[in-house]
Design an enzyme around this catalytic site. Structure first.
Site, PDB file in Angstrom:
ATOM      1  N   ASP A 207       0.933  -1.222  -0.003  1.00 42.27           N
ATOM      2  CA  ASP A 207      -0.033   0.099  -0.034  1.00 42.27           C
ATOM      3  C   ASP A 207       0.981   1.325   0.072  1.00 42.27           C
ATOM      4  O   ASP A 207       1.798   1.386  -0.714  1.00 42.27           O
ATOM      5  CB  ASP A 207      -0.795  -0.158   1.257  1.00 42.27           C
ATOM      6  CG  ASP A 207      -2.051   0.974   1.114  1.00 42.27           C
ATOM      7  OD1 ASP A 207      -3.191   0.836   0.350  1.00 42.27           O
ATOM      8  OD2 ASP A 207      -2.054   1.830   1.621  1.00 42.27           O
ATOM      9  N   TYR A 340      -2.158  10.976   2.169  1.00 40.99           N
ATOM     10  CA  TYR A 340      -2.505  11.017   0.716  1.00 40.99           C
ATOM     11  C   TYR A 340      -2.334  12.517   0.043  1.00 40.99           C
ATOM     12  O   TYR A 340      -1.758  12.493  -0.822  1.00 40.99           O
ATOM     13  CB  TYR A 340      -4.279  10.420   0.248  1.00 40.99           C
ATOM     14  CG  TYR A 340      -4.101   9.072   0.871  1.00 40.99           C
ATOM     15  CD1 TYR A 340      -4.462   8.033  -0.409  1.00 40.99           C
ATOM     16  CD2 TYR A 340      -4.148   8.381   1.937  1.00 40.99           C
ATOM     17  CE1 TYR A 340      -4.477   6.789  -0.178  1.00 40.99           C
ATOM     18  CE2 TYR A 340      -4.215   7.026   2.198  1.00 40.99           C
ATOM     19  CZ  TYR A 340      -4.513   6.414   1.184  1.00 40.99           C
ATOM     20  OH  TYR A 340      -4.646   5.071   1.355  1.00 40.99           O
ATOM     21  N   HIS A 394      -5.650  -7.542  -0.288  1.00 37.05           N
ATOM     22  CA  HIS A 394      -4.748  -6.414  -0.104  1.00 37.05           C
ATOM     23  C   HIS A 394      -4.052  -6.282   1.114  1.00 37.05           C
ATOM     24  O   HIS A 394      -3.248  -5.615   1.424  1.00 37.05           O
ATOM     25  CB  HIS A 394      -5.820  -4.924   0.126  1.00 37.05           C
ATOM     26  CG  HIS A 394      -5.108  -3.819  -0.222  1.00 37.05           C
ATOM     27  ND1 HIS A 394      -4.095  -3.443  -1.089  1.00 37.05           N
ATOM     28  CD2 HIS A 394      -4.847  -2.602   0.709  1.00 37.05           C
ATOM     29  CE1 HIS A 394      -3.697  -2.254  -0.772  1.00 37.05           C
ATOM     30  NE2 HIS A 394      -4.087  -1.746  -0.050  1.00 37.05           N
TER      31      HIS A 394
END
Length: 417
Positions: A207, A340, A394
């Protein structure tokens, strides 16, 4: 003045003794010190807020299931389990069995676990998590990875495991506003070399943790001498783009490509919100454990293998509640979502080759939200091993830990230090 000095001296001796027990060298300039998790005083407030949160009796729009977000019945079930059977004290005690430390690097407090193998030639391995995960994702791997195991060609391997919290996550300080994955990579290289004294090491990333992992592999290529990834800091390609490169896919790979397309079409909302308005989201959910559960829990559910929690998978409801509890109790939700916005180019559309000859190993898992076939992975590094697994998504360290452990051990096949 005398009593505080005695207390300080006692703590200093304890820190040195703790460092000696784990083979650490004390480094005064980095204020390396043992650390223990103790968030118990915040648990009553958390449970009170969970209990007081009112959820609708019935869904406003019945029949949509989870297609528009987390299912109401699922959220209610999580809420009830949180109140009745989840035990933070038990979980905290279990996590504290590992050797935790803090160090001060570039004015940031960096929290990490450091567990050493008894084997003198163990490979230092840095494990980097992403969002909405934490260092907890890798805890189930540690005890096996520090043990000696046989791998390809009869060779044996073991690891010294280092699991940090990314800046802004759990017990690591929130970084400055302009902080990027390049900065994180620099700090972690300092952690591995100057604080812990490793001249070379391997790195694993997933990730958003793949960002600093790849920077270490690319820019710190003298110290980072192997990398294992399950994600890339490059956007996956569409079927049309893959076809233009004459890349053909197996049936498993076609499924994985379609899985990415579905995420790119229906699952990208959180990415856009956290990339553009992290403060709005962060402040809205800062003191709302059920809100954080709805936001984070949905990512665990939708990003994982639908068989999660069965077979060898450890990703059950308790694991999700543990993760959300850590976010809420450590008060890191706001700073975690900032990663982010701080890295608008964190996932690039321009594939570039790393400036290194160090081996790159890659593992794909059927239900991951991103998919890169071997030909794409080979474009960004010295690909020596590519394994594709039918189980897992994930969060492979939780969903298919045995496969990930086996793949990580293959680093030893190519390790030449």
């Amino acid at each position: 003045m005398f009593v505080p000095f005695i207390q300080y001296l006692a703590f200093a001796l304890l820190s040195i003794r703790g460092a000696e027990c784990t083979g650490l060298q004390t480094t005064p300039s980095f204020n390396l010190r043992p650390f223990s998790i103790d968030l118990s005083n915040r648990v009553p407030t958390m449970l009170s807020k969970i209990n007081e949160t009112q959820l609708p009796d019935l869904p406003e729009y019945p029949g949509v299931g989870s297609s528009f977000g987390i299912n109401l019945d699922t959220l209610k079930s999580f809420q009830q389990e949180w109140l009745t059977s989840f035990n933070w004290e038990k979980e905290q005690s279990s996590i504290n069995q590992f050797n935790h430390f803090e160090a001060t690097i570039e004015n940031l407090t960096i929290h990490f676990i450091h567990e050493k193998s008894k084997c003198p030639n163990a490979i230092p391995l840095l494990l980097l998590h992403g969002w909405p995960s934490s260092f907890l994702e890798f805890v189930p791997l540690i005890n096996q990875l520090v043990q000696r195991a046989n791998i390809s060609y009869g060779k044996s391997v073991s690891f010294n495991i280092i699991v940090p919290s990314l800046p802004g996550f759990a017990f690591s300080s929130p970084p400055p506003a302009n902080w990027t994955v390049v900065d994180t990579a620099r700090v972690f290289n300092t952690l591995m070399t100057d604080v812990l004294g490793y001249s070379t090491f391997a790195v694993h990333g997933t990730d958003f943790g793949v960002g600093p992992a790849y920077v270490l592999y690319d820019q710190y290529n003298k110290t980072t001498r192997a990398a294992h990834l399950v994600f890339l800091p490059f956007f996956p390609l569409t079927p049309t783009e893959l076809q233009a490169l004459n890349i053909t896919l197996s049936p498993l790979e076609e499924f994985e490509e379609q899985r990415f397309i579905e995420w790119d079409t229906f699952g990208l909302g959180y990415f856009l919100e956290q990339s553009t308005k992290p403060n709005t989201l962060g402040l809205a959910l800062y003191d709302n454990p059920i809100g954080q559960l709805a936001w984070i829990g949905e990512k665990y559910i939708n990003g994982s293998d639908p068989r999660a929690g069965t077979g060898g998978s450890l990703l059950n409801s308790n694991e999700i509640l543990l993760s959300v509890s850590l976010y809420y109790l450590s008060q890191c939700f706001v700073s975690s979502v900032y990663i982010y916005a701080q890295n608008p180019g964190g996932f690039s559309t321009n594939y570039t080759k790393a400036r290194t000859d160090a081996p790159l190993l890659f593992s794909a898992f059927k239900y991951n939200i991103g998919f890169w076939p071997p030909a794409l992975v080979a474009k960004v590094g010295n690909l020596v091993s590519y394994r594709n697994h039918y189980v897992g998504g994930h969060f492979p360290a939780l969903e298919n830990p045995s496969a990930l452990i086996a793949d990580l051990r293959e680093i030893g096949t190519y390790w030449t230090d």
